[in-house]
Motif scaffolding. Structure first.
Motif, PDB file in Angstrom:
ATOM      1  N   TYR A 185      24.732  38.487  27.325  1.00 60.50           N
ATOM      2  CA  TYR A 185      25.299  37.144  27.525  1.00 60.50           C
ATOM      3  C   TYR A 185      26.755  37.225  27.972  1.00 60.50           C
ATOM      4  O   TYR A 185      27.170  36.514  28.896  1.00 60.50           O
ATOM      5  N   GLN A 186      27.487  38.127  27.315  1.00 59.58           N
ATOM      6  CA  GLN A 186      28.909  38.243  27.666  1.00 59.58           C
ATOM      7  C   GLN A 186      29.077  38.809  29.084  1.00 59.58           C
ATOM      8  O   GLN A 186      30.022  38.434  29.800  1.00 59.58           O
ATOM      9  N   LYS A 187      28.150  39.693  29.496  1.00 60.88           N
ATOM     10  CA  LYS A 187      28.217  40.202  30.867  1.00 60.88           C
ATOM     11  C   LYS A 187      27.954  39.078  31.879  1.00 60.88           C
ATOM     12  O   LYS A 187      28.653  38.956  32.890  1.00 60.88           O
ATOM     13  N   GLN A 188      26.926  38.276  31.640  1.00 59.89           N
ATOM     14  CA  GLN A 188      26.657  37.160  32.547  1.00 59.89           C
ATOM     15  C   GLN A 188      27.812  36.158  32.556  1.00 59.89           C
ATOM     16  O   GLN A 188      28.163  35.604  33.609  1.00 59.89           O
ATOM     17  N   ARG A 189      28.361  35.938  31.386  1.00 60.51           N
ATOM     18  CA  ARG A 189      29.493  35.016  31.290  1.00 60.51           C
ATOM     19  C   ARG A 189      30.688  35.549  32.091  1.00 60.51           C
ATOM     20  O   ARG A 189      31.404  34.783  32.747  1.00 60.51           O
ATOM     21  N   MET A 190      30.854  36.884  32.041  1.00 63.76           N
ATOM     22  CA  MET A 190      31.941  37.511  32.784  1.00 63.76           C
ATOM     23  C   MET A 190      31.739  37.325  34.287  1.00 63.76           C
ATOM     24  O   MET A 190      32.677  36.987  35.039  1.00 63.76           O
ATOM     25  N   GLU A 191      30.508  37.536  34.791  1.00 73.42           N
ATOM     26  CA  GLU A 191      30.218  37.353  36.204  1.00 73.42           C
ATOM     27  C   GLU A 191      30.444  35.908  36.639  1.00 73.42           C
ATOM     28  O   GLU A 191      30.992  35.640  37.719  1.00 73.42           O
ATOM     29  N   LEU A 192      29.994  34.973  35.775  1.00 69.73           N
ATOM     30  CA  LEU A 192      30.179  33.553  36.099  1.00 69.73           C
ATOM     31  C   LEU A 192      31.663  33.186  36.132  1.00 69.73           C
ATOM     32  O   LEU A 192      32.102  32.444  37.024  1.00 69.73           O
ATOM     33  N   THR A 193      32.437  33.722  35.211  1.00 63.56           N
ATOM     34  CA  THR A 193      33.874  33.436  35.173  1.00 63.56           C
ATOM     35  C   THR A 193      34.567  33.982  36.414  1.00 63.56           C
ATOM     36  O   THR A 193      35.457  33.345  36.990  1.00 63.56           O
ATOM     37  N   LYS A 194      34.143  35.196  36.833  1.00 60.66           N
ATOM     38  CA  LYS A 194      34.713  35.765  38.056  1.00 60.66           C
ATOM     39  C   LYS A 194      34.409  34.884  39.268  1.00 60.66           C
ATOM     40  O   LYS A 194      35.264  34.659  40.126  1.00 60.66           O
ATOM     41  N   GLU A 195      33.153  34.408  39.345  1.00 59.59           N
ATOM     42  CA  GLU A 195      32.756  33.550  40.460  1.00 59.59           C
ATOM     43  C   GLU A 195      33.542  32.239  40.461  1.00 59.59           C
ATOM     44  O   GLU A 195      33.979  31.757  41.520  1.00 59.59           O
ATOM     45  N   ILE A 196      33.709  31.676  39.251  1.00 56.86           N
ATOM     46  CA  ILE A 196      34.486  30.428  39.147  1.00 56.86           C
ATOM     47  C   ILE A 196      35.925  30.658  39.593  1.00 56.86           C
ATOM     48  O   ILE A 196      36.506  29.850  40.329  1.00 56.86           O
ATOM     49  N   LEU A 197      36.495  31.775  39.158  1.00 56.10           N
ATOM     50  CA  LEU A 197      37.876  32.088  39.539  1.00 56.10           C
ATOM     51  C   LEU A 197      37.982  32.324  41.041  1.00 56.10           C
ATOM     52  O   LEU A 197      38.959  31.894  41.692  1.00 56.10           O
ATOM     53  N   LYS A 198      36.960  32.969  41.623  1.00 55.87           N
ATOM     54  CA  LYS A 198      36.950  33.213  43.061  1.00 55.87           C
ATOM     55  C   LYS A 198      36.883  31.901  43.835  1.00 55.87           C
ATOM     56  O   LYS A 198      37.634  31.662  44.795  1.00 55.87           O
ATOM     57  N   GLN A 199      35.942  31.017  43.442  1.00 56.35           N
ATOM     58  CA  GLN A 199      35.803  29.729  44.114  1.00 56.35           C
ATOM     59  C   GLN A 199      37.055  28.879  43.943  1.00 56.35           C
ATOM     60  O   GLN A 199      37.462  28.162  44.873  1.00 56.35           O
ATOM     61  N   ASP A 200      37.682  28.980  42.785  1.00 53.35           N
ATOM     62  CA  ASP A 200      38.911  28.227  42.546  1.00 53.35           C
ATOM     63  C   ASP A 200      40.033  28.715  43.466  1.00 53.35           C
ATOM     64  O   ASP A 200      40.808  27.903  43.998  1.00 53.35           O
ATOM     65  N   SER A 201      40.055  30.048  43.658  1.00 55.10           N
ATOM     66  CA  SER A 201      41.075  30.603  44.545  1.00 55.10           C
ATOM     67  C   SER A 201      40.864  30.134  45.981  1.00 55.10           C
ATOM     68  O   SER A 201      41.814  29.746  46.680  1.00 55.10           O
ATOM     69  N   ILE A 202      39.572  30.133  46.421  1.00 55.31           N
ATOM     70  CA  ILE A 202      39.266  29.665  47.781  1.00 55.31           C
ATOM     71  C   ILE A 202      39.612  28.197  47.938  1.00 55.31           C
ATOM     72  O   ILE A 202      40.222  27.765  48.940  1.00 55.31           O
ATOM     73  N   SER A 203      39.203  27.402  46.950  1.00 55.62           N
ATOM     74  CA  SER A 203      39.471  25.966  47.015  1.00 55.62           C
ATOM     75  C   SER A 203      40.973  25.678  47.028  1.00 55.62           C
ATOM     76  O   SER A 203      41.446  24.819  47.787  1.00 55.62           O
TER      77      SER A 203
END
Length: 416
Positions: A185-203
């Motif tokens: 769960y923590q690994k999936q949460r980590m991947e999701l957080t990275k994706e959110i941070l990436k999309q936030d950076s792009i936005s």
């Protein structure tokens, strides 16, 4: 006894008839003989012009008039309409580039500038607020990333520990599965957080680019508006002399209206009017000459304006070599424009005879110069001084070149 008298053969009456008939016959013979020869007219030499036929260098040219103009003229038009508030110089002043000439006022334009400046400042404020909010949002997401990373590290540690303990039968399967699930769960949460941070950076970057582009456009519009307001001060575009200034204090000028002109004083050109008859024989590069202060100068055609107005067209000529000292704008010059190359030809000076003869015949003097008689000739080209003789005369002949107005059909002139 009567003696018969002989009848006289010629009585007085018959004699008178004979004498009268003889006189009539003599008159008829006189008229016949007087009209059968060349008609003559006595002419005084002092009243005519006698010219020599000679060989020489001939060049066909035409006389034209030209007006001296500045080499370049730049017109001053009102880039923006307005009311004339100040005039800084007088007509005829020598100007330097960017020196002010006059100032217009336009309240609508100035108000638009204030509104545009306000829009730029408001946009800049909104950009700063958005940038601050974006930074705060990024910081929050980085904090979340740190928490998720810490939770993943802890879940991985417990999973590894429980895995060893489960292999040693120290803990039950349930406790091991729970640690494994938490780790995944923590690994999936980590991947999701990275994706959110990436999309936030792009936005965030897209928003910054859009805001920067909008700000740049608004600043460009502001700069253009400032330029429009700055154009209310009319300045000299180049060094030169201000001429034809048409402005008075309080006068309203529309956009595009002519205010004056700047004449560049680095040189002169000559604007020439030419008869449309020669339009096919005039081209760039042709030369012309004129005399100024008893000295001859040369001009070269630089531009031909082919538009014909009132039977004439214009060309611009520039000085080839030395420019006459003391020449001024507006002066009129009498120019000879060459239409052909120089060549050797038989020449006679121009004169009034051409008006009556059309160049088809001329009075030529005999050897002793006491008589002149008509001879047929053929003329070719002409210039301001001479006609080119094609046939009918030879070098050394003397001809009468003054007008033939009073000669009518006279065939022979007796010179006295």
């Amino acid at each position: 006894m009567d003696i018969p008298l002989k009848k006289k053969r010629f009585n007085r009456s018959r004699i008178r008839w004979i004498i009268g008939g003889a006189l009539v016959l003599l008159l008829i013979l006189f008229v016949v003989f007087s009209t059968s020869g060349n008609s003559k007219l006595n002419v005084e030499k002092e009243r005519i012009t006698i010219s020599d036929v000679r060989e020489g260098v001939f060049q066909e040219n035409i006389p034209v008039n030209g007006v001296v103009l500045p080499i370049t003229t730049i017109y001053l038009d009102a880039l923006e309409g307005g009311r004339v508030e100040e005039i800084f110089v007088e007509d005829g002043a020598i100007m330097k580039k960017d020196e002010p000439i006059l100032r217009l006022s336009n309240t609508d334009l100035e108000l638009s500038l204030v509104n545009q400046e306000t829009s730029v400042y408001n946009l800049l404020t909104q950009m700063q607020i958005s940038q601050n909010a974006a930074r705060q949002n990024t910081i929050n997401k980085l904090n979340q990333m740190t928490e998720v990373k810490s939770a993943l590290i802890e879940a991985e540690r417990i999973y590894n520990l429980n895995n060893k303990l489960y292999e040693q039968k120290a803990i039950g399967r349930q406790e091991f599965i729970e640690a494994e699930n938490n780790y995944n769960y923590q690994k999936q949460r980590m991947e999701l957080t990275k994706e959110i941070l990436k999309q936030d950076s792009i936005s965030t970057k897209q928003e910054e680019n859009q805001a920067s582009s909008s700000y740049a456009r608004t600043k460009s519009a502001l700069a253009l508006m400032r330029k429009k307001v700055g154009d209310l001060v009319v300045r000299a575009p180049v060094d030169g002399q201000l001429t034809s200034l048409d402005a008075e204090i309080g006068q309203s000028k529309n956009k595009g209206e002519r205010l004056g002109q700047i004449d560049v004083l680095s040189g002169f050109k000559v604007r020439v009017d030419v008869d449309e008859h020669y339009i096919s024989r005039i081209y760039s590069g042709q030369e012309g000459t004129f005399t100024f202060n008893n000295k001859e100068y040369k001009l070269v055609i630089k531009k031909v304006y082919t538009q014909v107005t009132n039977g004439r067209f214009q060309v611009d000529m520039e000085f080839d070599g030395e420019v006459p000292e003391g020449i001024r704008r507006g002066q009129t010059l009498q120019i000879r424009v060459a239409l052909s190359q120089e060549k050797q030809a038989l020449l006679i000076p121009k004169g009034g005879f051409f008006q009556q003869t059309g160049g088809n015949w001329i009075f030529k003097l005999d050897k002793d110069g006491s008589t002149a008689y008509r001879v047929d000739i053929q003329l070719g080209s002409q210039n301001t001084e001479y006609y080119e003789v094609l046939q009918g005369l030879k070098p050394g002949d003397k001809v009468i070149t003054s007008g033939y107005d009073n000669y009518g059909d006279i065939q022979e002139l007796v010179l006295k």
